[in-house]
Structure formats: structure tokens, C-alpha cells
Design an enzyme around this catalytic site. Structure first.
Site, PDB file in Angstrom:
ATOM      1  CG  HIS A   1       1.722  -0.317  -1.799  1.00 42.63           C
ATOM      2  ND1 HIS A   1       2.840   0.431  -1.521  1.00 42.63           N
ATOM      3  CD2 HIS A   1       0.665   0.420  -1.386  1.00 42.63           C
ATOM      4  CE1 HIS A   1       2.473   1.562  -0.954  1.00 42.63           C
ATOM      5  NE2 HIS A   1       1.170   1.586  -0.870  1.00 42.63           N
TER       6      HIS A   1
HETATM    7  P1  TYD Z   1       6.363   2.345   1.694  1.00 43.19           P
HETATM    8  O1  TYD Z   1       4.951   1.993   2.009  1.00 43.19           O
HETATM    9  O2  TYD Z   1       7.178   1.312   0.990  1.00 43.19           O
HETATM   10  O3  TYD Z   1       6.444   3.713   0.870  1.00 43.19           O
HETATM   11  P2  TYD Z   1       5.874   4.059  -0.582  1.00 43.19           P
HETATM   12  O4  TYD Z   1       4.597   3.297  -0.741  1.00 43.19           O
HETATM   13  O5  TYD Z   1       5.685   5.524  -0.564  1.00 43.19           O
HETATM   14  O6  TYD Z   1       6.896   3.661  -1.592  1.00 43.19           O
HETATM   15  O7  TYD Z   1       7.073   2.760   3.051  1.00 43.19           O
HETATM   16  C1  TYD Z   1       8.430   3.127   3.113  1.00 43.19           C
HETATM   17  C2  TYD Z   1       8.952   2.724   4.485  1.00 43.19           C
HETATM   18  O8  TYD Z   1       8.293   3.450   5.506  1.00 43.19           O
HETATM   19  C3  TYD Z   1       8.741   1.251   4.773  1.00 43.19           C
HETATM   20  O9  TYD Z   1       9.878   0.784   5.460  1.00 43.19           O
HETATM   21  C4  TYD Z   1       7.560   1.231   5.701  1.00 43.19           C
HETATM   22  C5  TYD Z   1       7.672   2.559   6.436  1.00 43.19           C
HETATM   23  N1  TYD Z   1       6.397   3.144   6.860  1.00 43.19           N
HETATM   24  C6  TYD Z   1       6.116   3.276   8.209  1.00 43.19           C
HETATM   25  O10 TYD Z   1       6.913   2.864   9.072  1.00 43.19           O
HETATM   26  N2  TYD Z   1       4.945   3.853   8.597  1.00 43.19           N
HETATM   27  C7  TYD Z   1       4.031   4.321   7.685  1.00 43.19           C
HETATM   28  O11 TYD Z   1       2.973   4.855   8.082  1.00 43.19           O
HETATM   29  C8  TYD Z   1       4.323   4.149   6.294  1.00 43.19           C
HETATM   30  C9  TYD Z   1       3.354   4.620   5.241  1.00 43.19           C
HETATM   31  C10 TYD Z   1       5.518   3.565   5.925  1.00 43.19           C
END
Ligand code: TYD
Length: 135
Positions: A50
Site C-alpha cells: 500500500h
Molecule cells: P495493515 O496496514 O494491513 O498491515 P501491513 O501493512 O503491515 O500489512 O494492517 C493490518 C491490520 O491492522 C488491519 O486490519 C488494520 C489494523 N491496524 C490498526 O488497527 N491500527 C494501525 O495502526 C495499523 C497500522 C493497522
């Protein structure tokens, strides 16, 4: 010049070990609003996929190592983080993927804003479209 760069933090080393202090707007170029950390990532997993419209972040691998793939419409680069005194600043509209987490790796992320799903661009084609004018 792309919207990301490595930051070298001061590492205070003495007979008792090492300490890295990080102050907002001093050692990182934004007000710190949130931290989170990623760990227990199994072999073969890639995370991220992303870009952010407004959020700025600094990634620090405080234990072990991890690779970060950074893409813009005009570039692709991979950077390995394996030093707790090095941060990777990722500004807005940079596509990021995290992979090759070593066993026990801990990736600390310092973020300029609260968690906001509407700030994410999670589709690569949409990212390319939205960032065209930027690069
Ligand atoms: P995601 O951004 O998809 O993780 P990565 O980029 O590391 O693959 O986030 C994973 C999950 O955690 C998603 O359900 C959103 C949640 N999340 C939060 O609730 N708070 C946060 O600060 C972050 C970064 C993610």
C-alpha cells in the site's frame, strides 16, 4: 529524488550497551502521533502492499532484519533494514512492501497520524493512477 530516505540516528554506546533516542521534529521530520510494531512474521510472508496519501512514517528494524520494497511510478528499489540505529523515512505516495522478515524480527513504525483506513491506497493500479502527476 523520491519521497523516501534512510535516516541515521545517534547511537549512544557505553559499557552497558547501546541506546538510540528519537525526538519528533528533530530526529524524524514530523510530529509523532502513533507507533506500532510488527513481529512474529512467518517465512515467505509479504506485508504492506500500500501507499499513503497523507501519512508519513519511519520504519526501524529494532531486532533482526527485514527488506522493504519501495515503488513509485518511475522507480523500484529494495532496502534491507538490519540496524536499530537506522530508520527508513517513507513519505506520502510511495508504494511499500515488507518481506524477508528474519526469525524474531521486530519492525517498529513511527507514524505522523492516527490510523485512518481512508488514507491507504491498497490497489497498485489505483496508486499508479493517483500518483501520476506527482512523479
Ligand atoms: P495493515 O496496514 O494491513 O498491515 P501491513 O501493512 O503491515 O500489512 O494492517 C493490518 C491490520 O491492522 C488491519 O486490519 C488494520 C489494523 N491496524 C490498526 O488497527 N491500527 C494501525 O495502526 C495499523 C497500522 C493497522
Amino acid at each position: 529524488m523520491y519521497n523516501y530516505c534512510l535516516l541515521k540516528f545517534e547511537n549512544i554506546v557505553n559499557n552497558y550497551g547501546s541506546l538510540v533516542p528519537i525526538e519528533q521534529n528533530e530526529d524524524i521530520p514530523f510530529n509523532l502521533k502513533r507507533i506500532y510494531y510488527i513481529f512474529n512474521v512467518e517465512d515467505g510472508i509479504t506485508r504492506g502492499h500500500h501507499a499513503h496519501r497523507k501519512l508519513q512514517q519511519v520504519l526501524i528494524c529494532i531486532s533482526g532484519s527485514v527488506k522493504i520494497r519501495l515503488k513509485t511510478p518511475k522507480s523500484e528499489e529494495s532496502i534491507e533494514l538490519n540496524d536499530p540505529s537506522i530508520g527508513l523515512f517513507i513519505g506520502t505516495m510511495v508504494w511499500g512492501e515488507m518481506y524477508d522478515f528474519s526469525k524474531g524480527a521486530v519492525l517498529l513504525v513511527l507514524a505522523s497520524g492516527e490510523y485512518d483506513e481512508s488514507d491507504y491506497i491498497r490497489n497498485y493500479d489505483f496508486y499508479i493512477e493517483e500518483s501520476k502527476n506527482r512523479y
